[in-house]
Design a protein around this motif. Structure first.
Motif, PDB file in Angstrom:
ATOM      1  N   MET A   1     -12.026 -40.705  46.273  1.00  0.00           N
ATOM      2  CA  MET A   1     -12.385 -39.468  46.071  1.00  0.00           C
ATOM      3  C   MET A   1     -11.587 -38.794  44.740  1.00  0.00           C
ATOM      4  SD  MET A   1     -13.638 -36.231  48.308  1.00  0.00           S
ATOM      5  CE  MET A   1     -15.047 -36.816  49.198  1.00  0.00           C
ATOM      6  N   SER A   2     -12.209 -38.078  43.901  1.00  0.00           N
ATOM      7  CA  SER A   2     -11.519 -37.625  42.759  1.00  0.00           C
ATOM      8  C   SER A   2     -10.586 -36.417  43.367  1.00  0.00           C
ATOM      9  CB  SER A   2     -12.420 -37.323  41.822  1.00  0.00           C
ATOM     10  OG  SER A   2     -13.387 -36.354  42.256  1.00  0.00           O
ATOM     11  N   GLN A   3      -9.630 -36.188  42.553  1.00  0.00           N
ATOM     12  CA  GLN A   3      -8.652 -35.157  42.819  1.00  0.00           C
ATOM     13  C   GLN A   3      -9.051 -33.773  42.555  1.00  0.00           C
ATOM     14  OE1 GLN A   3      -5.032 -35.891  40.834  1.00  0.00           O
ATOM     15  NE2 GLN A   3      -4.493 -37.613  41.974  1.00  0.00           N
ATOM     16  N   PRO A   4      -8.818 -32.657  43.310  1.00  0.00           N
ATOM     17  CA  PRO A   4      -9.336 -31.382  43.342  1.00  0.00           C
ATOM     18  C   PRO A   4      -8.837 -31.029  41.917  1.00  0.00           C
ATOM     19  CG  PRO A   4      -7.829 -31.437  45.039  1.00  0.00           C
ATOM     20  CD  PRO A   4      -8.192 -32.756  44.605  1.00  0.00           C
ATOM     21  N   ILE A  11       1.466 -20.132  34.567  1.00  0.00           N
ATOM     22  CA  ILE A  11       2.016 -19.087  34.796  1.00  0.00           C
ATOM     23  C   ILE A  11       1.417 -18.040  35.583  1.00  0.00           C
ATOM     24  CG2 ILE A  11       3.324 -19.351  32.389  1.00  0.00           C
ATOM     25  CD1 ILE A  11       1.657 -16.888  31.417  1.00  0.00           C
ATOM     26  N   SER A  12       0.073 -17.981  35.915  1.00  0.00           N
ATOM     27  CA  SER A  12      -0.561 -17.115  36.857  1.00  0.00           C
ATOM     28  C   SER A  12       0.111 -17.195  38.180  1.00  0.00           C
ATOM     29  CB  SER A  12      -2.006 -17.467  36.504  1.00  0.00           C
ATOM     30  OG  SER A  12      -2.700 -17.165  37.585  1.00  0.00           O
ATOM     31  N   THR A  13       0.052 -16.164  38.820  1.00  0.00           N
ATOM     32  CA  THR A  13       0.717 -16.021  40.133  1.00  0.00           C
ATOM     33  C   THR A  13      -0.401 -16.577  41.159  1.00  0.00           C
ATOM     34  OG1 THR A  13      -0.381 -13.758  40.442  1.00  0.00           O
ATOM     35  CG2 THR A  13       1.966 -13.795  39.784  1.00  0.00           C
ATOM     36  N   PHE A  14      -1.640 -16.256  40.934  1.00  0.00           N
ATOM     37  CA  PHE A  14      -2.854 -16.818  41.872  1.00  0.00           C
ATOM     38  C   PHE A  14      -2.986 -18.183  41.531  1.00  0.00           C
ATOM     39  CE2 PHE A  14      -3.681 -12.244  41.751  1.00  0.00           C
ATOM     40  CZ  PHE A  14      -3.638 -11.705  43.144  1.00  0.00           C
ATOM     41  N   VAL A  15      -2.758 -18.910  40.594  1.00  0.00           N
ATOM     42  CA  VAL A  15      -3.139 -20.230  40.241  1.00  0.00           C
ATOM     43  C   VAL A  15      -1.655 -20.926  40.976  1.00  0.00           C
ATOM     44  CG1 VAL A  15      -2.694 -22.039  38.406  1.00  0.00           C
ATOM     45  CG2 VAL A  15      -4.166 -20.114  37.984  1.00  0.00           C
ATOM     46  N   ARG A  16      -0.752 -20.215  40.800  1.00  0.00           N
ATOM     47  CA  ARG A  16       0.465 -20.660  41.435  1.00  0.00           C
ATOM     48  C   ARG A  16       0.443 -20.811  43.025  1.00  0.00           C
ATOM     49  NH1 ARG A  16       5.828 -18.562  38.372  1.00  0.00           N
ATOM     50  NH2 ARG A  16       5.713 -19.832  36.570  1.00  0.00           N
ATOM     51  N   SER A  17      -0.503 -19.785  43.431  1.00  0.00           N
ATOM     52  CA  SER A  17      -0.841 -19.667  44.881  1.00  0.00           C
ATOM     53  C   SER A  17      -1.412 -20.863  45.493  1.00  0.00           C
ATOM     54  CB  SER A  17      -1.045 -18.323  45.369  1.00  0.00           C
ATOM     55  OG  SER A  17      -0.204 -17.156  45.080  1.00  0.00           O
ATOM     56  N   VAL A  18      -2.389 -21.132  44.781  1.00  0.00           N
ATOM     57  CA  VAL A  18      -3.513 -22.204  44.881  1.00  0.00           C
ATOM     58  C   VAL A  18      -2.793 -23.555  44.747  1.00  0.00           C
ATOM     59  CG1 VAL A  18      -5.717 -23.391  44.147  1.00  0.00           C
ATOM     60  CG2 VAL A  18      -5.509 -20.867  44.395  1.00  0.00           C
ATOM     61  N   ARG A  19      -1.899 -23.893  43.926  1.00  0.00           N
ATOM     62  CA  ARG A  19      -1.320 -25.035  43.430  1.00  0.00           C
ATOM     63  C   ARG A  19      -0.315 -25.269  44.397  1.00  0.00           C
ATOM     64  NH1 ARG A  19       0.913 -25.907  38.198  1.00  0.00           N
ATOM     65  NH2 ARG A  19       0.776 -28.078  38.688  1.00  0.00           N
ATOM     66  N   HIS A  29      -3.485 -33.034  42.740  1.00  0.00           N
ATOM     67  CA  HIS A  29      -4.595 -32.194  41.884  1.00  0.00           C
ATOM     68  C   HIS A  29      -4.367 -32.351  40.602  1.00  0.00           C
ATOM     69  CE1 HIS A  29      -1.424 -29.295  42.019  1.00  0.00           C
ATOM     70  NE2 HIS A  29      -1.978 -28.773  40.851  1.00  0.00           N
ATOM     71  N   VAL A  30      -5.505 -31.958  39.883  1.00  0.00           N
ATOM     72  CA  VAL A  30      -5.388 -31.886  38.464  1.00  0.00           C
ATOM     73  C   VAL A  30      -5.412 -30.148  38.132  1.00  0.00           C
ATOM     74  CG1 VAL A  30      -6.719 -32.393  36.339  1.00  0.00           C
ATOM     75  CG2 VAL A  30      -6.935 -33.920  38.275  1.00  0.00           C
ATOM     76  N   LEU A  31      -4.523 -30.040  37.139  1.00  0.00           N
ATOM     77  CA  LEU A  31      -4.391 -28.552  36.647  1.00  0.00           C
ATOM     78  C   LEU A  31      -5.442 -28.929  35.070  1.00  0.00           C
ATOM     79  CD1 LEU A  31      -3.417 -25.733  36.605  1.00  0.00           C
ATOM     80  CD2 LEU A  31      -1.396 -26.304  35.175  1.00  0.00           C
ATOM     81  N   GLU A  32      -6.179 -28.161  35.024  1.00  0.00           N
ATOM     82  CA  GLU A  32      -7.051 -27.963  33.931  1.00  0.00           C
ATOM     83  C   GLU A  32      -6.658 -26.767  33.061  1.00  0.00           C
ATOM     84  OE1 GLU A  32      -9.174 -29.856  31.305  1.00  0.00           O
ATOM     85  OE2 GLU A  32      -9.223 -30.730  33.214  1.00  0.00           O
ATOM     86  N   PRO A  33      -5.946 -26.892  32.186  1.00  0.00           N
ATOM     87  CA  PRO A  33      -5.183 -25.629  31.576  1.00  0.00           C
ATOM     88  C   PRO A  33      -6.319 -24.510  31.016  1.00  0.00           C
ATOM     89  CG  PRO A  33      -4.214 -27.701  30.548  1.00  0.00           C
ATOM     90  CD  PRO A  33      -5.536 -28.176  31.259  1.00  0.00           C
ATOM     91  N   VAL A  34      -5.825 -23.171  31.091  1.00  0.00           N
ATOM     92  CA  VAL A  34      -6.929 -22.057  30.454  1.00  0.00           C
ATOM     93  C   VAL A  34      -5.821 -21.419  30.149  1.00  0.00           C
ATOM     94  CG1 VAL A  34      -8.525 -20.473  30.958  1.00  0.00           C
ATOM     95  CG2 VAL A  34      -8.837 -22.622  32.429  1.00  0.00           C
ATOM     96  N   GLY A  35      -5.687 -20.877  28.965  1.00  0.00           N
ATOM     97  CA  GLY A  35      -4.598 -20.188  28.410  1.00  0.00           C
ATOM     98  C   GLY A  35      -4.663 -18.757  28.781  1.00  0.00           C
TER      99      GLY A  35
END
Ligand SMILES: N[C@@H](CCC(=O)N[C@@H](CS)C(=O)NCC(=O)O)C(=O)O
Length: 212
Positions: A1-4, A11-19, A29-35
């Motif tokens: 199965m593909s990665q989430p 740098i986002s706090t909430f992105v960090r919490s999920v990661r 997982h894959v991080l798809e950057p959104v600046g």
């Protein structure tokens, strides 16, 4: 199965919490950057993922979500790995309470009204709004006082092992502690400081927040 896939800026706090949640579960997982600074979260591609123009957004096996706490609970329940919620209803409510405090009070005081004007705005050539920072200090102080009380003498917010609450609090406290206001407030809270040191030693934190 593909990665989430996590859509957002590292740098986002909430992105960090999920990661951090994915790392604690041992899920690649894959991080798809959104600046964030570039404002890419307000562009059509990201608004299609999250109409509020906020990050993170999350995708796995055809399901998409936004709102960090919902994503974190999903990850905890959908994947193998150590449970990140405690077992009793009271402990679970406590973890959810801390996560709610972070979202409703901790983040606005610490990040929106202290870290961003004190650190981010000057780094981009702007000037700190001192009145904004001064007005936020009592709320930041109450935030620290309350999470310190809720942590008590436990190792983690959910008890003996790390929980989603720890992963929600840490990125916010990390940025707050990088401001003179936050540093002073934290210096008066030895339990919280020791908790931060415990958290910063974790492999998940070193993977997601390498400068912490
Ligand atoms: N309640 C949302 C909040 C998300 C949020 O505020 N993210 C910040 C980054 S840490 C953001 O997107 N800020 C951009 C903006 O407000 O324009 C969640 O928990 O996911």
């Amino acid at each position: 199965m593909s990665q989430p896939v996590v859509y957002g800026d590292p740098i986002s706090t909430f992105v960090r919490s999920v990661r951090l949640t994915l790392e604690e579960k041992g899920v690649p997982h894959v991080l798809e950057p959104v600046g964030l600074i570039k404002g890419e979260h307000k562009e059509a591609a990201h608004l299609a993922r999250n109409p509020w123009g906020k990050m993170p957004a999350f995708e796995h096996a055809g399901e998409t979500f936004y709102e960090s706490s919902a994503i974190m609970h999903f990850i905890d329940e959908a994947f193998d790995g150590p449970p990140l919620m405690p077992s009793t209803p009271g402990e679970r409510a406590r973890v959810n309470q801390v996560m709610g405090i972070v979202e409703s009070y901790g983040y606005p005081a610490s990040i929106t009204n202290i870290f961003i004007p004190r650190v981010l705005v000057p780094s981009l050539g702007g000037q700190t709004d001192e009145a904004q920072v001064a007005a936020a200090k009592p709320q930041a102080e109450l935030f620290l006082k309350e999470i310190d009380r809720l942590l008590g003498s436990a190792s983690f917010f959910g008890g003996d092992s790390v929980s989603l609450a720890d992963l929600h609090v840490l990125p916010v406290l990390t940025y707050l502690s990088a401001t003179p206001e936050g540093e002073a407030l934290l210096a008066a809270r030895p339990n919280l400081t020791a908790w931060m040191q415990r958290m910063n030693a974790r492999a998940s934190v070193q993977a997601v927040m390498p400068a912490a």
